[in-house]
Design an enzyme around this catalytic site. Structure first.
Site, short mmCIF file in Angstrom:
data_model
loop_
_atom_site.label_atom_id
_atom_site.label_comp_id
_atom_site.label_asym_id
_atom_site.label_seq_id
_atom_site.Cartn_x
_atom_site.Cartn_y
_atom_site.Cartn_z
N GLY A 173 -3.67 5.20 7.21
CA GLY A 173 -2.30 5.48 7.74
C GLY A 173 -1.13 4.97 6.88
CG ASP A 174 -0.76 1.35 4.90
OD1 ASP A 174 -0.05 1.37 5.83
OD2 ASP A 174 -1.71 0.49 4.70
N GLY A 212 -6.70 14.51 13.15
CA GLY A 212 -5.56 14.90 12.18
C GLY A 212 -4.29 14.19 12.42
CD GLU A 217 0.79 -6.11 7.12
OE1 GLU A 217 -0.27 -6.17 7.73
OE2 GLU A 217 1.04 -5.57 6.01
N GLY A 254 -11.52 0.36 -0.02
CA GLY A 254 -10.40 -0.44 -0.13
C GLY A 254 -9.17 0.45 0.17
CG ASN A 257 -1.97 4.26 16.04
OD1 ASN A 257 -1.39 4.10 17.09
ND2 ASN A 257 -2.67 3.30 15.16
CG ASP A 263 -12.76 0.89 3.62
OD1 ASP A 263 -11.89 0.99 4.83
OD2 ASP A 263 -12.48 0.22 2.62
CG ASN A 310 -1.87 -1.12 1.19
OD1 ASN A 310 -2.02 -1.72 0.38
ND2 ASN A 310 -2.52 -1.31 2.45
#
Ligand code: RIB
Length: 287
Positions: A231-232, A204, A137, A267, A178, A226, A45
């Site tokens: 974040g990506d 924000g 990940e 998505g 985050n 969505d 992503n």
């Protein structure tokens, strides 16, 4: 302007998405969902988001040798991301993320890592001369070794959260996390060697250097569909704007606008905005 060159070391998943009237609690079954499949994975992503924002991107990753891999890599291929370092393993499946999304755009994600868990530090290039971007990940020893082999700018997105060796946090020019991840990192946020960007959801994001806030920005108001992958997109846009030399408030505005746009579409990868779309939103021209 020369295009920044970025090597992303990270995960590739196929996202199987159930858009449901509500997210299930433990032990609960929720029916009435609709089904979608999208290319995903935090590494892929972020690679796609960087490419759509104008960077030249190489992805170092592992997939299975299966049909999921073709589907998971399709948008990266279409966007011209260099996939020559994506190796298909015969004895592993492509990573899969099972994602539930509720009507407010909130999500729950379960990841079956498959080939992503089979990355090995010894297979990394001996030197990484380009800017480097990693997420967590994939195996942490791969991330730590990639950071050691990096010779240029290093950005780390600490998601999903895990503790990295402190020399990685010191070495990183940019950490993105985050609020929950920032809390888990505790005092190390103030000790980070470079800039720290903390996303604050609907509030924000803010930027810290040496533990002191240098910018805080509220995102543009958008209709959220969505939040998967927002974040990506934020991480990629924040890295891109630092590589292009924007100051902290400008870079944070750019990243928040890019992430907000991505949340208006379904998505992860299909929602990544182009540079032109982000600039239009920032200049008030977006429709
Ligand atoms: O950050 C969003 C991503 O997390 C999804 O695309 C899914 O694959 C999971 O890895």
């Amino acid at each position: 302007m020369t295009r920044p060159v970025v090597r992303v070391v990270g995960s590739v998943n196929l996202d199987i998405v159930a858009r449901a009237p509500a997210l299930p609690r433990p032990g609960e079954t929720v029916i009435g969902a609709s089904l979608e499949r999208h290319p995903g994975g935090k590494g892929a992503n972020q690679a796609l988001a960087l490419a759509r924002l104008g960077a030249e991107v190489r992805l170092w990753a592992r997939t299975g040798d299966d049909a999921f891999a073709d589907e998971a890599l399709a948008l990266l291929k279409a966007e011209g991301v260099d996939l020559s370092e994506v190796v298909r393993l015969a004895d592993a499946h492509t990573g899969v993320a099972l994602i539930g999304v509720d009507p407010a755009g909130e999500n729950q994600i379960l990841v079956a890592s498959g080939a992503n868990a089979r990355m090995r530090p010894e297979d990394l290039p001996t030197e990484i001369p380009e800017a480097l971007l990693c997420q967590l990940e994939c195996p942490l020893e791969v991330v730590a070794e990639a950071v050691r082999r990096a010779r240029g700018f290093v950005a780390l997105n600490l998601a999903p959260f895990a503790l990295l060796p402190s020399e990685c946090l010191q070495r990183a020019d940019l950490l993105v996390l985050n609020e929950i991840e920032a809390e888990a990192l505790g005092d190390q946020v103030a000790q980070a060697g470079g800039a720290v960007a903390i996303t604050l959801g609907a509030e924000g994001a803010c930027m810290l250097r040496g533990g002191r806030q240098t910018a805080r920005v509220r995102p543009p108001a958008v209709r959220v569909v969505d939040t998967t992958g927002a974040g990506d997109v934020f991480t990629a846009a924040r890295m891109m704007s630092l590589l292009e030399g924007l100051d902290d408030p400008g870079a944070l505005r750019f990243a928040c606008a890019a992430a907000a746009l991505s949340a208006t579409r379904p998505g992860a990868q299909p929602a990544c905005p182009t540079r032109r779309e982000v600039e239009a939103l920032l200049s008030g021209d977006a429709t």
